[in-house]
Motif scaffolding. Structure first.
Motif, PDB file in Angstrom:
ATOM      1  N   MET A   1     -11.541  14.920  32.870  1.00  0.00           N
ATOM      2  CA  MET A   1     -11.855  14.084  31.698  1.00  0.00           C
ATOM      3  C   MET A   1     -10.680  14.135  30.725  1.00  0.00           C
ATOM      4  O   MET A   1     -10.224  15.215  30.377  1.00  0.00           O
ATOM      5  CB  MET A   1     -13.124  14.625  31.028  1.00  0.00           C
ATOM      6  N   GLU A   2     -10.209  12.935  30.354  1.00  0.00           N
ATOM      7  CA  GLU A   2      -9.122  12.872  29.372  1.00  0.00           C
ATOM      8  C   GLU A   2      -9.736  12.561  28.002  1.00  0.00           C
ATOM      9  O   GLU A   2     -10.452  11.567  27.854  1.00  0.00           O
ATOM     10  CB  GLU A   2      -8.132  11.769  29.753  1.00  0.00           C
ATOM     11  N   VAL A   3      -9.448  13.387  27.012  1.00  0.00           N
ATOM     12  CA  VAL A   3     -10.009  13.191  25.672  1.00  0.00           C
ATOM     13  C   VAL A   3      -8.885  12.720  24.753  1.00  0.00           C
ATOM     14  O   VAL A   3      -7.873  13.412  24.591  1.00  0.00           O
ATOM     15  CB  VAL A   3     -10.630  14.499  25.143  1.00  0.00           C
ATOM     16  N   ILE A   4      -9.060  11.537  24.182  1.00  0.00           N
ATOM     17  CA  ILE A   4      -8.002  10.934  23.353  1.00  0.00           C
ATOM     18  C   ILE A   4      -8.556  10.705  21.951  1.00  0.00           C
ATOM     19  O   ILE A   4      -9.525   9.956  21.772  1.00  0.00           O
ATOM     20  CB  ILE A   4      -7.522   9.592  23.955  1.00  0.00           C
ATOM     21  N   ILE A   5      -7.930  11.357  20.980  1.00  0.00           N
ATOM     22  CA  ILE A   5      -8.355  11.197  19.582  1.00  0.00           C
ATOM     23  C   ILE A   5      -7.333  10.304  18.891  1.00  0.00           C
ATOM     24  O   ILE A   5      -6.133  10.601  18.895  1.00  0.00           O
ATOM     25  CB  ILE A   5      -8.422  12.571  18.881  1.00  0.00           C
ATOM     26  N   GLN A   6      -7.819   9.215  18.320  1.00  0.00           N
ATOM     27  CA  GLN A   6      -6.943   8.286  17.613  1.00  0.00           C
ATOM     28  C   GLN A   6      -7.302   8.304  16.115  1.00  0.00           C
ATOM     29  O   GLN A   6      -8.425   8.657  15.757  1.00  0.00           O
ATOM     30  CB  GLN A   6      -7.138   6.874  18.159  1.00  0.00           C
ATOM     31  N   PRO A   7      -6.362   7.921  15.238  1.00  0.00           N
ATOM     32  CA  PRO A   7      -6.663   7.978  13.809  1.00  0.00           C
ATOM     33  C   PRO A   7      -7.900   7.142  13.436  1.00  0.00           C
ATOM     34  O   PRO A   7      -8.741   7.591  12.660  1.00  0.00           O
ATOM     35  CB  PRO A   7      -5.400   7.415  13.152  1.00  0.00           C
ATOM     36  N   THR A   8      -8.008   5.953  13.986  1.00  0.00           N
ATOM     37  CA  THR A   8      -9.138   5.078  13.622  1.00  0.00           C
ATOM     38  C   THR A   8      -9.752   4.452  14.873  1.00  0.00           C
ATOM     39  O   THR A   8      -9.138   4.444  15.954  1.00  0.00           O
ATOM     40  CB  THR A   8      -8.666   3.904  12.723  1.00  0.00           C
ATOM     41  N   ALA A   9     -10.933   3.887  14.673  1.00  0.00           N
ATOM     42  CA  ALA A   9     -11.606   3.178  15.769  1.00  0.00           C
ATOM     43  C   ALA A   9     -10.763   1.983  16.220  1.00  0.00           C
ATOM     44  O   ALA A   9     -10.706   1.667  17.419  1.00  0.00           O
ATOM     45  CB  ALA A   9     -12.981   2.709  15.312  1.00  0.00           C
ATOM     46  N   ALA A  10     -10.091   1.347  15.276  1.00  0.00           N
ATOM     47  CA  ALA A  10      -9.266   0.181  15.637  1.00  0.00           C
ATOM     48  C   ALA A  10      -8.118   0.614  16.555  1.00  0.00           C
ATOM     49  O   ALA A  10      -7.807  -0.075  17.540  1.00  0.00           O
ATOM     50  CB  ALA A  10      -8.712  -0.477  14.373  1.00  0.00           C
ATOM     51  N   ASP A  11      -7.493   1.768  16.259  1.00  0.00           N
ATOM     52  CA  ASP A  11      -6.416   2.270  17.130  1.00  0.00           C
ATOM     53  C   ASP A  11      -6.955   2.550  18.537  1.00  0.00           C
ATOM     54  O   ASP A  11      -6.311   2.220  19.540  1.00  0.00           O
ATOM     55  CB  ASP A  11      -5.826   3.567  16.559  1.00  0.00           C
ATOM     56  N   VAL A 218     -28.262  15.588  27.748  1.00  0.00           N
ATOM     57  CA  VAL A 218     -27.080  14.869  27.231  1.00  0.00           C
ATOM     58  C   VAL A 218     -26.524  14.041  28.380  1.00  0.00           C
ATOM     59  O   VAL A 218     -25.608  14.472  29.086  1.00  0.00           O
ATOM     60  CB  VAL A 218     -26.000  15.849  26.703  1.00  0.00           C
ATOM     61  N   PRO A 219     -27.061  12.844  28.608  1.00  0.00           N
ATOM     62  CA  PRO A 219     -26.667  12.079  29.805  1.00  0.00           C
ATOM     63  C   PRO A 219     -25.153  11.929  29.960  1.00  0.00           C
ATOM     64  O   PRO A 219     -24.630  12.023  31.076  1.00  0.00           O
ATOM     65  CB  PRO A 219     -27.364  10.737  29.593  1.00  0.00           C
ATOM     66  N   ALA A 220     -24.414  11.729  28.856  1.00  0.00           N
ATOM     67  CA  ALA A 220     -22.960  11.525  28.974  1.00  0.00           C
ATOM     68  C   ALA A 220     -22.237  12.755  29.509  1.00  0.00           C
ATOM     69  O   ALA A 220     -21.102  12.642  29.972  1.00  0.00           O
ATOM     70  CB  ALA A 220     -22.381  11.132  27.611  1.00  0.00           C
ATOM     71  N   SER A 221     -22.877  13.934  29.466  1.00  0.00           N
ATOM     72  CA  SER A 221     -22.204  15.146  29.957  1.00  0.00           C
ATOM     73  C   SER A 221     -21.924  15.074  31.452  1.00  0.00           C
ATOM     74  O   SER A 221     -21.029  15.752  31.952  1.00  0.00           O
ATOM     75  CB  SER A 221     -23.020  16.402  29.622  1.00  0.00           C
ATOM     76  N   ILE A 222     -22.651  14.218  32.189  1.00  0.00           N
ATOM     77  CA  ILE A 222     -22.401  14.083  33.634  1.00  0.00           C
ATOM     78  C   ILE A 222     -20.970  13.603  33.892  1.00  0.00           C
ATOM     79  O   ILE A 222     -20.400  13.850  34.953  1.00  0.00           O
ATOM     80  CB  ILE A 222     -23.427  13.121  34.291  1.00  0.00           C
ATOM     81  N   LEU A 223     -20.374  12.948  32.900  1.00  0.00           N
ATOM     82  CA  LEU A 223     -19.008  12.428  33.082  1.00  0.00           C
ATOM     83  C   LEU A 223     -17.997  13.557  33.275  1.00  0.00           C
ATOM     84  O   LEU A 223     -16.875  13.317  33.728  1.00  0.00           O
ATOM     85  CB  LEU A 223     -18.610  11.529  31.908  1.00  0.00           C
ATOM     86  N   GLN A 224     -18.374  14.788  32.964  1.00  0.00           N
ATOM     87  CA  GLN A 224     -17.492  15.924  33.267  1.00  0.00           C
ATOM     88  C   GLN A 224     -17.237  16.017  34.774  1.00  0.00           C
ATOM     89  O   GLN A 224     -16.240  16.571  35.210  1.00  0.00           O
ATOM     90  CB  GLN A 224     -18.101  17.233  32.764  1.00  0.00           C
ATOM     91  N   PHE A 225     -18.165  15.460  35.565  1.00  0.00           N
ATOM     92  CA  PHE A 225     -17.996  15.474  37.025  1.00  0.00           C
ATOM     93  C   PHE A 225     -17.330  14.206  37.544  1.00  0.00           C
ATOM     94  O   PHE A 225     -17.130  14.073  38.747  1.00  0.00           O
ATOM     95  CB  PHE A 225     -19.362  15.618  37.715  1.00  0.00           C
ATOM     96  N   HIS A 226     -17.025  13.258  36.648  1.00  0.00           N
ATOM     97  CA  HIS A 226     -16.398  12.020  37.110  1.00  0.00           C
ATOM     98  C   HIS A 226     -14.893  12.249  37.271  1.00  0.00           C
ATOM     99  O   HIS A 226     -14.252  12.846  36.412  1.00  0.00           O
ATOM    100  CB  HIS A 226     -16.670  10.871  36.123  1.00  0.00           C
ATOM    101  N   PRO A 227     -14.299  11.760  38.366  1.00  0.00           N
ATOM    102  CA  PRO A 227     -12.885  12.070  38.608  1.00  0.00           C
ATOM    103  C   PRO A 227     -11.896  11.388  37.676  1.00  0.00           C
ATOM    104  O   PRO A 227     -10.756  11.849  37.553  1.00  0.00           O
ATOM    105  CB  PRO A 227     -12.654  11.613  40.057  1.00  0.00           C
ATOM    106  N   LYS A 228     -12.279  10.295  37.013  1.00  0.00           N
ATOM    107  CA  LYS A 228     -11.287   9.593  36.184  1.00  0.00           C
ATOM    108  C   LYS A 228     -11.960   8.969  34.955  1.00  0.00           C
ATOM    109  O   LYS A 228     -12.194   7.764  34.905  1.00  0.00           O
ATOM    110  CB  LYS A 228     -10.578   8.516  37.020  1.00  0.00           C
ATOM    111  N   THR A 229     -12.266   9.807  33.988  1.00  0.00           N
ATOM    112  CA  THR A 229     -12.897   9.327  32.754  1.00  0.00           C
ATOM    113  C   THR A 229     -11.976   9.583  31.571  1.00  0.00           C
ATOM    114  O   THR A 229     -11.393  10.656  31.451  1.00  0.00           O
ATOM    115  CB  THR A 229     -14.251  10.041  32.524  1.00  0.00           C
TER     116      THR A 229
END
Ligand code: F6R
Length: 260
Positions: A1-11, A218-229
């Motif tokens: 899982m790649e976590v990307i934090i951007q300054p704003t929602a628009a970015d 937490v349904p979205a936690s299953i994405l930890q098992f997804h190969p490219k999220t």
């Protein structure tokens, strides 16, 4: 899982649009899984701009939306069909026959759901699935304790989700109790996933999904098992993450070939 934090929602929306555009340019017949709600609106605006100003071509693209309210026909202002045509489809050159949403007026719901699954399979599966996240951690309308292997089916919304979605309905208008949604198993078969989460109201759900245990609550936690999220968020949504500094460091040091 790649976590990307951007300054704003628009970015974050711009970045997500660039990721989708890169896929569509490299694979003009791409199959996109799409979401509604507030989170993807700026991304859709950027895709429209790219279509109008940079010749981004959707003529061979196929789309499947995550979900639709049961009881709402295409003409209803709060239907997801109407949302998609209002915010994206009418401005780009996607072919109407390549656009798919579950039928909110289906009389045989199990058959409609089975047909939707078959249509995804016949299209070759979803290349890239776009997701928002509910404040309770839902993806699609898979509410907490949905089965991780679920397929497209009817679901009952929680009172919290109905309250979260009330702004999309007119004053005093009844918000449907039921929806048809792709299942978690359906979503997990997408080859790539982009999840968007913006604002402080999503901070707890994102922290639980990214750094908590994989759990049906937490349904979205299953994405930890997804190969490219890829999970894209703004600063407000990132405030509960324990490893935020590390995610920023990883993104700042991405090898050039991995950047979009
Ligand atoms: C929409 C969908 C939902 C939303 C989620 C977040 O098609 O499936 O899971 O993505 O409820 O909604 P917003 O973006 O309005 O906060």
């Amino acid at each position: 899982m790649e976590v990307i934090i951007q300054p704003t929602a628009a970015d974050a929306g711009l970045l997500a649009a660039r990721m989708i555009a890169a896929l569509v340019r490299s694979k003009p017949t791409a199959v996109l899984g799409l979401a509604t709600g507030g989170s993807p609106v700026s991304l859709y605006r950027e895709l429209i701009r790219m279509h109008l100003e940079e010749d981004l071509d959707f003529s061979q693209v196929t789309t499947f939306n995550l979900d639709e309210y049961l009881g709402l026909g295409p003409a209803h202002p709060a239907s997801y069909f109407n949302f998609m045509w209002t915010h994206l489809f009418r401005y780009i050159n996607v072919r109407p026959e390549r656009v798919h949403l579950p039928d909110g007026l289906a009389s045989d719901i199990p058959a409609c759901c089975a047909d939707y699954e078959a249509a995804i399979r016949n299209a070759g599966g979803i290349d890239l699935q776009l997701l928002g996240i509910g404040s309770d951690g839902h993806i699609g309308f898979n509410e907490p304790v949905s089965s991780f292997s679920s397929r497209t089916r009817i679901k009952t919304l929680t009172p919290r989700t109905r309250a979260d979605n009330a702004p999309f309905f007119g004053p005093g208008e009844e918000i449907p109790q039921h929806v048809i949604t792709m299942g978690i198993g359906t979503i997990m078969e997408a080859r790539e996933v982009i999840l968007l989460g913006f604002g402080a109201s999503k901070a707890d759900a994102l922290a639980a999904a990214i750094e908590g245990p994989v759990a049906q609550l937490v349904p979205a936690s299953i994405l930890q098992f997804h190969p490219k999220t890829h999970v894209l968020m703004d600063e407000a949504a990132a405030q509960k993450l324990q490893r935020a500094e590390y995610y920023r460091h990883v993104f700042a040091n991405k090898p050039p070939w991995q950047r979009v």
